[in-house]
Structures are given as structure tokens and as C-alpha cells.
Design an enzyme around this catalytic site. Structure first.
Site, mmCIF file in Angstrom:
data_model
loop_
_atom_site.group_PDB
_atom_site.id
_atom_site.type_symbol
_atom_site.label_atom_id
_atom_site.label_comp_id
_atom_site.label_asym_id
_atom_site.label_seq_id
_atom_site.Cartn_x
_atom_site.Cartn_y
_atom_site.Cartn_z
ATOM 1 N N THR A 130 17.292 53.333 48.769
ATOM 2 C CA THR A 130 16.644 52.966 49.879
ATOM 3 C C THR A 130 16.946 51.507 50.241
ATOM 4 O O THR A 130 17.398 50.653 49.407
ATOM 5 C CB THR A 130 15.109 53.068 49.964
ATOM 6 O OG1 THR A 130 14.577 52.242 51.018
ATOM 7 C CG2 THR A 130 14.591 52.356 48.647
ATOM 8 N N TYR A 154 7.530 49.902 46.209
ATOM 9 C CA TYR A 154 8.218 51.116 46.479
ATOM 10 C C TYR A 154 9.886 50.909 46.260
ATOM 11 O O TYR A 154 10.581 51.349 45.608
ATOM 12 C CB TYR A 154 8.133 51.543 47.885
ATOM 13 C CG TYR A 154 9.314 52.303 48.311
ATOM 14 C CD1 TYR A 154 9.361 53.648 47.956
ATOM 15 C CD2 TYR A 154 9.854 51.877 49.688
ATOM 16 C CE1 TYR A 154 10.459 54.672 48.370
ATOM 17 C CE2 TYR A 154 10.925 52.832 50.188
ATOM 18 C CZ TYR A 154 11.224 54.068 49.444
ATOM 19 O OH TYR A 154 12.521 54.673 50.019
#
Length: 341
Positions: A130, A154
């Protein structure tokens, strides 16, 4: 090839499975715990396999990656050539409130999966990462060499998994990986067979589509005072089918090339208001939009430098058109409404 796809019942994973069934003769095993993936998506993928006369090429196993003995048994029995690893928790605010969930699911489970690959001679690993690994990047567009400084659990959980992959690649010369750092993934299958089913979605284009079809009474814009042309955040939106294609290219790339890291985006961005206005245009609905304060941790601008993936992997996006992305997302929401009726 004999390919394991973790999280293949989810949004991006299912589009990769669909594309593999449409374009290749690989054998695919999906492992998914259905926490965010859907059994309805699996049924659609089985229908696609049947239409393509590839029913024998697709297998689904409902399992959680934290069940290490079960996953080990599957990997030993199936003798995979490659793993495409999607299964992860992805909600940034949740990661701040519940970091242990993210480190256990995204880092510990991934590390075990890598270990099982090394133990069982599975030497190709495609990892779903990501742009969150960059945090608040100091340069735009963001290059693969831009320093990684995640600002939430995250992003950090994904970066830790990247580190495990890189260290294992150095320690085990036969083990090769591709890390794909996604920017903002959006839209649905061009033929509207599958799309994003995850309830309570936080993705802007999905939320705008849900508001356009009346699933939501209104939607919110978080922050109008950013240093951008209209004061709202700018993001690089990539159509999910183009992203799926990047995974298939990555598998082919590893046959003759070394491990590498690639950004997945279009190289230019749209503001939140531009996206909303485009969704209003394609839907013909002037839905309600409410303006509120900034969310913590949102960078003003996040755009990928995609020159590396285009040059090295010869990846050429086909659907880099915001109206098309919004239209497929909208048509998918209409399909879901019919399903629920």
C-alpha cells in the site's frame, strides 16, 4: 502454474482471480476466511470458470491464515508454484484503535505464510502492499525510492511484511517476490460481474456510488482547507481491472527477473470534489454532500510515480478514465440493489 491466492473472495483478489480465469490456464486455489470477502463472489468466480471451461482450475477453501497447521497442510498437499497474497485488514482508523489485530493479521500471518513458502519450495510471492507505507511523503509524485515512514499501524504492518520479504529474498536466493504498492483502487469489473461487496466501505468512489443510488442519505467531505486547487485532498485512483493486470504481469515478470517493488497508480490525481462531481455527472443524481473537518493523517496529495512499472514490467493501463471508473462503480451498486430487492 499452480497458484495460491489468499483473500481471493475479497475486492481486489477476486478481480485477479477473474482475470486469471479469463486469460490464463493456471490452476487457482483461493483461501479466504470470508471476514470481508463474500461467498457470493466465490459463486460468481465459479460461474466464470464454468463459462471458460475451467471448473477444474478453481478451488476454494474457507480458512483463516492464523490456523498455521491447516495452512501448512494445504501448501504441502497442493505444491504451489506461486502465492499472491491479499488477505489483510485494511481500515486505517481501525488499525489505530486495534493495532494488535493489524500486526497479527497483516504481519504475523504474512510472515508465517512466507515461512511455509520457503519450507515447501514455493519460490514466487506477489505481495499486496500500500501507499500507506510512505506516510506523509515529502515528494509528489511518490517514487519507490521515496522514504517509507508510515503514520498508522496499517501502514507499518504492511511495511514490516515488506521487510520480511526483502530479508528472505536476500537469505534465500531462489525465493523471489514482487511488492505492489497500491494507491487508491476503485471501480468494478468492466463486465460488472464482480465488484466491491464489503459493507461500510470507506473508499470515496464506492461511497459516492452508494450515495448516488440512494443507499446512503448523504456523504461527507473531510476537509476543505488543504493546499490544493479546491481545498480537498487529491488522490491517484486506479481501476481495479488495471491493478489486477499488474498482478498477472508481476507473475510473468518474476520468471526472468529479480525481486522488485512497484507503485501501482496512474501518475496523476483527482480531488475529492472532482470525484464527487464526476459521480454526479455519470449518475445524473445531485446527491447530498456535507462538508466537515479533516480526518487525522490524510496527506493533501498522494500521487504515484508509475514510470518504473510501465518501463520494467511493460504494464499499460487500459481504464485510466475517471468517468469510466465511476460508471463501473455505479453500475455495480445498481446490481447489488437488484440483488437485495
Amino acid at each position: 502454474m499452480n497458484i495460491l491466492i489468499t483473500g481471493g473472495a475479497g475486492y481486489i483478489g477476486s478481480h485477479v482471480v477473474k482475470q486469471l480465469l479469463d486469460e490464463t490456464n493456471h490452476n487457482i486455489t483461493i483461501i479466504d476466511n470470508l471476514s470481508t470477502g463474500s461467498i457470493k463472489t466465490i459463486k460468481t468466480l465459479k460461474e466464470i470458470a464454468k463459462i471458460n471451461n475451467k471448473e477444474e482450475n478453481l478451488d476454494f477453501i474457507e480458512a483463516d491464515l492464523s490456523n498455521f497447521p491447516l495452512i501448512e497442510g494445504i501448501i504441502k498437499a497442493k505444491k504451489f508454484d506461486a502465492v499472491i497474497h491479499f488477505a489483510a485488514s485494511i481500515i486505517v482508523p481501525e488499525s489505530v484503535k486495534n493495532p494488535i489485530k493489524y500486526y497479527m493479521n497483516n504481519t504475523v500471518n504474512t510472515t508465517n505464510l512466507i515461512k511455509l513458502c520457503l519450507d515447501n519450495n514455493v519460490n514466487k510471492f506477489i505481495f499486496s502492499s500500500t501507499a500507506a507505507v510512505y506516510g506523509q511523503p515529502y515528494e509528489i509524485p511518490v517514487k519507490e525510492t521515496t522514504p517509507t515512514k508510515p503514520i498508522n499501524p496499517y501502514g507499518m504492518s504492511k511495511l514490516m511484511s515488506e521487510t520480511v520479504l526483502k530479508d528472505c529474498g536476500l537469505a534465500y536466493p531462489d525465493f523471489k517476490y514482487i511488492i505492489l504498492r497500491y494507491f487508491n483502487v476503485a471501480g468494478a469489473d468492466i463486465k460488472i460481474r464482480i465488484g466491491q461487496r464489503f459493507p461500510n466501505a470507506t473508499h470515496l468512489i464506492k461511497v459516492a456510488a452508494e450515495t448516488a443510488v440512494g443507499k446512503r442519505e448523504k456523504m461527507y467531505v473531510f476537509g476543505t482547507d488543504y493546499p490544493t486547487k479546491d481545498g480537498t485532498c487529491i488522490r491517484d485512483y486506479i481501476h481495479v481491472d488495471d491493478l489486477a493486470d499488474a498482478h498477472i504481469k508481476a507473475l510473468e515478470y518474476l520468471t526472468d527477473n529479480d525481486s522488485d517493488v512497484f507503485n501501482c497508480g496512474y501518475g496523476y490525481g483527482y480531488s475529492v470534489l472532482e470525484v464527487i462531481n464526476t459521480m454526479k455527472k455519470v449518475s445524473g443524481v445531485d446527491f447530498k454532500v456535507e462538508f466537515t473537518g479533516r480526518r487525522e493523517g490524510d496527506p493533501a496529495i498522494l500521487i504515484a510515480d508509475n514510470s518504473k512499472i510501465k518501463n520494467k514490467m511493460k504494464w499499460q493501463p487500459k481504464y485510466n478514465n475517471l468517468e469510466l471508473i465511476c460508471k463501473t462503480a455505479l453500475e455495480w451498486e445498481k446490481k447489488l440493489l437488484k440483488e437485495e430487492a
